[in-house]
Design a protein around this motif. Sequence first.
Motif, PDB file in Angstrom:
ATOM      1  N   PHE A   1      10.979  27.761  -1.752  1.00  0.00           N
ATOM      2  CA  PHE A   1      10.738  26.187  -1.406  1.00  0.00           C
ATOM      3  C   PHE A   1      10.527  25.246  -2.576  1.00  0.00           C
ATOM      4  O   PHE A   1       9.958  25.760  -3.575  1.00  0.00           O
ATOM      5  CB  PHE A   1       9.766  26.106  -0.134  1.00  0.00           C
ATOM      6  CG  PHE A   1       8.383  26.284  -0.640  1.00  0.00           C
ATOM      7  CD1 PHE A   1       7.459  25.227  -0.983  1.00  0.00           C
ATOM      8  CD2 PHE A   1       7.741  27.463  -0.825  1.00  0.00           C
ATOM      9  CE1 PHE A   1       6.120  25.381  -1.339  1.00  0.00           C
ATOM     10  CE2 PHE A   1       6.583  27.646  -0.797  1.00  0.00           C
ATOM     11  CZ  PHE A   1       5.584  26.835  -1.103  1.00  0.00           C
ATOM     12  N   GLU A   2      10.760  23.942  -2.341  1.00  0.00           N
ATOM     13  CA  GLU A   2      10.416  22.856  -3.296  1.00  0.00           C
ATOM     14  C   GLU A   2       9.656  22.060  -2.805  1.00  0.00           C
ATOM     15  O   GLU A   2       9.628  21.742  -1.474  1.00  0.00           O
ATOM     16  CB  GLU A   2      11.667  22.421  -3.871  1.00  0.00           C
ATOM     17  CG  GLU A   2      12.544  23.257  -4.806  1.00  0.00           C
ATOM     18  CD  GLU A   2      13.720  22.700  -5.409  1.00  0.00           C
ATOM     19  OE1 GLU A   2      13.484  21.279  -5.565  1.00  0.00           O
ATOM     20  OE2 GLU A   2      14.570  23.323  -5.799  1.00  0.00           O
ATOM     21  N   SER A   3       8.510  21.420  -3.464  1.00  0.00           N
ATOM     22  CA  SER A   3       7.817  20.398  -3.246  1.00  0.00           C
ATOM     23  C   SER A   3       8.091  19.176  -3.887  1.00  0.00           C
ATOM     24  O   SER A   3       8.324  19.143  -5.100  1.00  0.00           O
ATOM     25  CB  SER A   3       6.250  20.842  -3.085  1.00  0.00           C
ATOM     26  OG  SER A   3       5.358  19.715  -2.925  1.00  0.00           O
ATOM     27  N   GLU A   4       7.963  18.016  -3.119  1.00  0.00           N
ATOM     28  CA  GLU A   4       8.276  16.921  -3.775  1.00  0.00           C
ATOM     29  C   GLU A   4       7.050  16.470  -4.792  1.00  0.00           C
ATOM     30  O   GLU A   4       7.300  15.794  -5.771  1.00  0.00           O
ATOM     31  CB  GLU A   4       8.363  15.658  -2.791  1.00  0.00           C
ATOM     32  CG  GLU A   4       9.393  15.705  -1.728  1.00  0.00           C
ATOM     33  CD  GLU A   4       9.625  14.686  -0.905  1.00  0.00           C
ATOM     34  OE1 GLU A   4       8.406  13.915  -0.899  1.00  0.00           O
ATOM     35  OE2 GLU A   4      10.164  14.495   0.116  1.00  0.00           O
TER      36      GLU A   4
ATOM     37  N   ALA B   1      -1.290  25.345  -9.103  1.00  0.00           N
ATOM     38  CA  ALA B   1      -0.611  24.393  -8.692  1.00  0.00           C
ATOM     39  C   ALA B   1      -1.034  24.187  -7.076  1.00  0.00           C
ATOM     40  O   ALA B   1      -1.194  22.853  -6.898  1.00  0.00           O
ATOM     41  CB  ALA B   1       0.895  24.414  -8.782  1.00  0.00           C
ATOM     42  N   TYR B   2      -1.034  24.936  -5.982  1.00  0.00           N
ATOM     43  CA  TYR B   2      -1.424  24.847  -4.789  1.00  0.00           C
ATOM     44  C   TYR B   2      -2.815  24.408  -4.868  1.00  0.00           C
ATOM     45  O   TYR B   2      -3.441  23.667  -4.079  1.00  0.00           O
ATOM     46  CB  TYR B   2      -1.230  26.099  -4.192  1.00  0.00           C
ATOM     47  CG  TYR B   2      -1.980  26.504  -3.003  1.00  0.00           C
ATOM     48  CD1 TYR B   2      -1.519  25.733  -1.746  1.00  0.00           C
ATOM     49  CD2 TYR B   2      -3.363  27.218  -2.808  1.00  0.00           C
ATOM     50  CE1 TYR B   2      -2.156  25.585  -0.590  1.00  0.00           C
ATOM     51  CE2 TYR B   2      -3.824  27.164  -1.535  1.00  0.00           C
ATOM     52  CZ  TYR B   2      -3.312  26.591  -0.406  1.00  0.00           C
ATOM     53  OH  TYR B   2      -4.162  26.485   0.594  1.00  0.00           O
ATOM     54  N   ARG B   3      -3.793  25.129  -5.857  1.00  0.00           N
ATOM     55  CA  ARG B   3      -5.350  24.831  -5.670  1.00  0.00           C
ATOM     56  C   ARG B   3      -5.518  23.300  -6.169  1.00  0.00           C
ATOM     57  O   ARG B   3      -6.466  22.996  -5.877  1.00  0.00           O
ATOM     58  CB  ARG B   3      -5.976  25.889  -6.568  1.00  0.00           C
ATOM     59  CG  ARG B   3      -5.775  27.260  -5.828  1.00  0.00           C
ATOM     60  CD  ARG B   3      -6.660  28.088  -6.694  1.00  0.00           C
ATOM     61  NE  ARG B   3      -8.063  27.795  -6.577  1.00  0.00           N
ATOM     62  CZ  ARG B   3      -9.014  28.229  -7.285  1.00  0.00           C
ATOM     63  NH1 ARG B   3      -8.778  28.978  -8.282  1.00  0.00           N
ATOM     64  NH2 ARG B   3     -10.420  27.833  -7.106  1.00  0.00           N
ATOM     65  N   ASP B   4      -4.687  22.778  -6.970  1.00  0.00           N
ATOM     66  CA  ASP B   4      -4.630  21.530  -7.376  1.00  0.00           C
ATOM     67  C   ASP B   4      -4.590  20.272  -6.663  1.00  0.00           C
ATOM     68  O   ASP B   4      -4.505  19.057  -6.836  1.00  0.00           O
ATOM     69  CB  ASP B   4      -3.862  21.094  -8.783  1.00  0.00           C
ATOM     70  CG  ASP B   4      -4.352  21.808  -9.965  1.00  0.00           C
ATOM     71  OD1 ASP B   4      -5.727  22.099  -9.919  1.00  0.00           O
ATOM     72  OD2 ASP B   4      -3.772  22.259 -11.058  1.00  0.00           O
TER      73      ASP B   4
ATOM     74  N   ASN C   1      -4.781  14.998   0.898  1.00  0.00           N
ATOM     75  CA  ASN C   1      -3.409  14.392   1.470  1.00  0.00           C
ATOM     76  C   ASN C   1      -2.273  15.043   1.129  1.00  0.00           C
ATOM     77  O   ASN C   1      -1.259  14.763   1.886  1.00  0.00           O
ATOM     78  CB  ASN C   1      -3.481  12.788   1.059  1.00  0.00           C
ATOM     79  CG  ASN C   1      -4.713  12.040   1.285  1.00  0.00           C
ATOM     80  OD1 ASN C   1      -5.377  12.206   2.428  1.00  0.00           O
ATOM     81  ND2 ASN C   1      -5.315  11.268   0.365  1.00  0.00           N
ATOM     82  N   GLU C   2      -1.909  15.566   0.199  1.00  0.00           N
ATOM     83  CA  GLU C   2      -1.078  16.354  -0.289  1.00  0.00           C
ATOM     84  C   GLU C   2      -0.852  17.665   0.236  1.00  0.00           C
ATOM     85  O   GLU C   2       0.460  18.186   0.321  1.00  0.00           O
ATOM     86  CB  GLU C   2      -0.872  16.626  -1.945  1.00  0.00           C
ATOM     87  CG  GLU C   2      -0.961  15.197  -2.641  1.00  0.00           C
ATOM     88  CD  GLU C   2      -1.438  15.516  -4.078  1.00  0.00           C
ATOM     89  OE1 GLU C   2      -0.857  14.792  -5.021  1.00  0.00           O
ATOM     90  OE2 GLU C   2      -2.279  16.465  -4.474  1.00  0.00           O
ATOM     91  N   LEU C   3      -1.776  18.186   0.742  1.00  0.00           N
ATOM     92  CA  LEU C   3      -1.666  19.683   1.235  1.00  0.00           C
ATOM     93  C   LEU C   3      -0.590  19.843   2.534  1.00  0.00           C
ATOM     94  O   LEU C   3      -0.068  20.775   2.767  1.00  0.00           O
ATOM     95  CB  LEU C   3      -3.244  20.201   1.734  1.00  0.00           C
ATOM     96  CG  LEU C   3      -3.242  21.510   1.994  1.00  0.00           C
ATOM     97  CD1 LEU C   3      -2.834  22.715   0.826  1.00  0.00           C
ATOM     98  CD2 LEU C   3      -4.991  21.828   2.642  1.00  0.00           C
ATOM     99  N   GLN C   4      -0.818  18.974   3.292  1.00  0.00           N
ATOM    100  CA  GLN C   4       0.167  18.996   4.720  1.00  0.00           C
ATOM    101  C   GLN C   4       1.335  18.806   4.285  1.00  0.00           C
ATOM    102  O   GLN C   4       2.330  19.968   4.776  1.00  0.00           O
ATOM    103  CB  GLN C   4      -0.279  18.042   5.586  1.00  0.00           C
ATOM    104  CG  GLN C   4       0.237  18.395   7.144  1.00  0.00           C
ATOM    105  CD  GLN C   4      -0.130  19.598   7.689  1.00  0.00           C
ATOM    106  OE1 GLN C   4      -1.368  20.135   7.672  1.00  0.00           O
ATOM    107  NE2 GLN C   4       0.751  20.184   7.831  1.00  0.00           N
ATOM    108  N   ASP C   5       1.957  18.099   3.239  1.00  0.00           N
ATOM    109  CA  ASP C   5       3.235  18.154   2.992  1.00  0.00           C
ATOM    110  C   ASP C   5       3.733  19.106   2.425  1.00  0.00           C
ATOM    111  O   ASP C   5       4.800  20.019   2.658  1.00  0.00           O
ATOM    112  CB  ASP C   5       3.547  16.796   2.081  1.00  0.00           C
ATOM    113  CG  ASP C   5       3.397  15.642   2.758  1.00  0.00           C
ATOM    114  OD1 ASP C   5       3.730  15.462   3.999  1.00  0.00           O
ATOM    115  OD2 ASP C   5       3.214  14.700   2.284  1.00  0.00           O
TER     116      ASP C   5
END
Length: 97
Positions: free
Chosen positions: A22-25, A71-74, A78-82
Amino acid sequence: MPVSKKRKFERKTAKRYEFVKFESELFDGEFEFPKLDLAPLRVVEAMNTGEVQKVSQWLTEAGVDPEAIEAYRDLNRNELQDFINAWQDGQLASVPK
C-alpha cells in the motif's frame, strides 16, 4: 491435592502472514506490511490502547523492512488513522508458502 504442572504453550510451526502492499499520502514509496486481519490479539489490543512498541515488535517479527517500521513509528496521532486505513485497503502482495 495434586500439584498442577505449569504448561508452556508453543506453536508447532512458525506463524506465517500474508503481506499487503500500500501507499500512504504521507510518504513516498510503497509499504509492505502483514495483513492487519491476521494480527495477533495482543497487537490488536496494543493498537487500541496506543502501545506502538508492541505493534512495532510484531512488524519486526513478521520481517518488515526496518525503515518502513521507523516511518510508521514517526507518525503522530492525527496521521495514524489515515495510515492504518491505507494499510487495511492494501493489495495482496504475497501468500505464505
